[in-house]
Design a protein around this motif. Sequence first.
Motif, PDB file in Angstrom:
ATOM      1  N   ALA A   1       0.828  -1.208   0.000  1.00 15.87           N
ATOM      2  CA  ALA A   1       0.000   0.000   0.000  1.00 15.87           C
ATOM      3  C   ALA A   1       0.865   1.262   0.000  1.00 15.87           C
ATOM      4  O   ALA A   1       0.597   2.212  -0.753  1.00 15.87           O
ATOM      5  N   VAL A   2       1.898   1.289   0.834  1.00 13.19           N
ATOM      6  CA  VAL A   2       2.766   2.459   0.891  1.00 13.19           C
ATOM      7  C   VAL A   2       3.531   2.634  -0.420  1.00 13.19           C
ATOM      8  O   VAL A   2       3.706   3.751  -0.907  1.00 13.19           O
ATOM      9  N   ALA A   3       3.978   1.530  -1.003  1.00 11.93           N
ATOM     10  CA  ALA A   3       4.680   1.606  -2.283  1.00 11.93           C
ATOM     11  C   ALA A   3       3.767   2.183  -3.369  1.00 11.93           C
ATOM     12  O   ALA A   3       4.203   2.966  -4.218  1.00 11.93           O
ATOM     13  N   LYS A   4       2.491   1.807  -3.326  1.00 15.39           N
ATOM     14  CA  LYS A   4       1.520   2.371  -4.273  1.00 15.39           C
ATOM     15  C   LYS A   4       1.378   3.873  -4.056  1.00 15.39           C
ATOM     16  O   LYS A   4       1.248   4.644  -5.010  1.00 15.39           O
ATOM     17  N   GLY A   5       1.403   4.293  -2.770  1.00 17.13           N
ATOM     18  CA  GLY A   5       1.299   5.715  -2.468  1.00 17.13           C
ATOM     19  C   GLY A   5       2.459   6.502  -3.028  1.00 17.13           C
ATOM     20  O   GLY A   5       2.283   7.592  -3.595  1.00 17.13           O
TER      21      GLY A   5
ATOM     22  N   LEU B   1       2.342   9.369  -6.136  1.00 14.72           N
ATOM     23  CA  LEU B   1       2.866  10.736  -6.005  1.00 14.72           C
ATOM     24  C   LEU B   1       3.704  11.157  -7.211  1.00 14.72           C
ATOM     25  O   LEU B   1       3.778  12.339  -7.547  1.00 14.72           O
ATOM     26  N   ASN B   2       4.340  10.189  -7.845  1.00 12.99           N
ATOM     27  CA  ASN B   2       5.217  10.498  -8.975  1.00 12.99           C
ATOM     28  C   ASN B   2       4.456  10.723 -10.274  1.00 12.99           C
ATOM     29  O   ASN B   2       5.030  11.248 -11.240  1.00 12.99           O
ATOM     30  N   THR B   3       3.189  10.344 -10.312  1.00 12.46           N
ATOM     31  CA  THR B   3       2.427  10.448 -11.557  1.00 12.46           C
ATOM     32  C   THR B   3       1.201  11.353 -11.454  1.00 12.46           C
ATOM     33  O   THR B   3       0.673  11.788 -12.477  1.00 12.46           O
ATOM     34  N   ALA B   4       0.750  11.648 -10.249  1.00 15.96           N
ATOM     35  CA  ALA B   4      -0.476  12.438 -10.063  1.00 15.96           C
ATOM     36  C   ALA B   4      -0.246  13.905 -10.396  1.00 15.96           C
ATOM     37  O   ALA B   4       0.880  14.417 -10.326  1.00 15.96           O
TER      38      ALA B   4
ATOM     39  N   ASP C   1      -3.191  19.103  -8.678  1.00 13.20           N
ATOM     40  CA  ASP C   1      -4.533  19.189  -8.098  1.00 13.20           C
ATOM     41  C   ASP C   1      -4.883  17.898  -7.348  1.00 13.20           C
ATOM     42  O   ASP C   1      -5.460  17.935  -6.255  1.00 13.20           O
ATOM     43  N   GLU C   2      -4.534  16.771  -7.938  1.00 18.07           N
ATOM     44  CA  GLU C   2      -4.825  15.488  -7.298  1.00 18.07           C
ATOM     45  C   GLU C   2      -4.036  15.329  -6.001  1.00 18.07           C
ATOM     46  O   GLU C   2      -4.554  14.839  -4.991  1.00 18.07           O
ATOM     47  N   ILE C   3      -2.765  15.742  -6.016  1.00 19.95           N
ATOM     48  CA  ILE C   3      -1.923  15.626  -4.827  1.00 19.95           C
ATOM     49  C   ILE C   3      -2.449  16.505  -3.699  1.00 19.95           C
ATOM     50  O   ILE C   3      -2.553  16.072  -2.547  1.00 19.95           O
ATOM     51  N   ALA C   4      -2.792  17.741  -4.035  1.00 23.93           N
ATOM     52  CA  ALA C   4      -3.304  18.663  -3.017  1.00 23.93           C
ATOM     53  C   ALA C   4      -4.590  18.135  -2.404  1.00 23.93           C
ATOM     54  O   ALA C   4      -4.790  18.203  -1.184  1.00 23.93           O
ATOM     55  N   GLU C   5      -5.473  17.590  -3.243  1.00 22.83           N
ATOM     56  CA  GLU C   5      -6.746  17.050  -2.750  1.00 22.83           C
ATOM     57  C   GLU C   5      -6.507  15.838  -1.846  1.00 22.83           C
ATOM     58  O   GLU C   5      -7.181  15.660  -0.831  1.00 22.83           O
ATOM     59  N   ALA C   6      -5.531  15.008  -2.202  1.00 25.88           N
ATOM     60  CA  ALA C   6      -5.252  13.797  -1.422  1.00 25.88           C
ATOM     61  C   ALA C   6      -4.677  14.114  -0.056  1.00 25.88           C
ATOM     62  O   ALA C   6      -4.963  13.421   0.932  1.00 25.88           O
ATOM     63  N   LEU C   7      -3.861  15.161   0.038  1.00 23.49           N
ATOM     64  CA  LEU C   7      -3.176  15.478   1.288  1.00 23.49           C
ATOM     65  C   LEU C   7      -3.935  16.462   2.178  1.00 23.49           C
ATOM     66  O   LEU C   7      -3.693  16.516   3.387  1.00 23.49           O
TER      67      LEU C   7
END
Length: 337
Positions: free
Chosen positions: A243-247, A251-254, A257-263
Amino acid sequence: MRNKGRWAMLLAAALVALAVSACGKDGGKSGELKTVKFSEVIRSIFYAPHYVAMSQGFFKDEGLNVDMNTAQGSDKGAAALLAGTADISLVGPETTIYIFNQKGEKTLKVFHQLTAKDGSFLLSREKLDDFKWGDLSGKTVIGWRPGSAPQMVLNSTLLQEGVSGVNVITNIASPAMAGAFTSGQGDFIQLFEPVASMLVQEGKAHYVGSLGEAFGAFPETSYVATSDYIKSNPEVIQSFVRAVAKGAEWLNTASDDEIAEALAPFFEGTSKELILQSVHRYKNQGTWPTNPELSQDQFDTLQNVLVANGVLKDAERIANMGDVVDMSFVYKLGKTE
């Protein structure tokens, strides 16, 4: 050794708490999900891959419900593992060495390396156009507690740069550090993101340097569990690692806007701009390794830093890394089971 008494006290307290906590276990299940009691050392965008794994449902996809709390210190996170109040902790890997050398009934093991550099940044009260580490000589820095990874990285950087005469304050609790600085204490302060960028944006501090870039590669923060928990729950550990590896990969492809929404849910009151600035700052210094393995070279660097900072004697070095590290779950990433 100055930290030995502190760790002995933590170990004793943990064993007492273990007896208490054992009475309240319910099997760790929430519906079809396996509940994992998780303790993070502090709340920081430094640990963004973990928050992404939570917000994007990667833990749930792996059948896990992560019940998270913030310990405010690696010593407290390690104590929670020994007490059974946490199943997995995100802490400095040095905690496994400290506990191993206590020769107690329980040992801790690193099973996933999340960060590859220190995540703190140095801020100044006065604007400095051409900062040099020598500028700290004769000045006061609000830093982290003795024996903690950021404190040791700062001290090692000063030794590396040949800087002396720096007064580093190490007795202010991490949640109170920024407030102490804005109240007028100290000439410099060492902070993680997003708090560092918040002070800069508010005009209360000026960015002068990255400890991660200055010191270089250092295995600062790892996922750790007791040897007993890892042995009894290998499927949980493997799912957690995936799960952490997927996270980290996400992060490297998002998009921004997607990163800000996720965090955003994990940093209430922090603007989208500051969240993204923090993420990019950590990305640019190579914080999150593509291979989350704690290697022998990294482990050697860790022990060298501990010895140089006087928290570990040469005779107490761990000769066999396998006593406190288990990378077997990382090695299985990407493999079909």
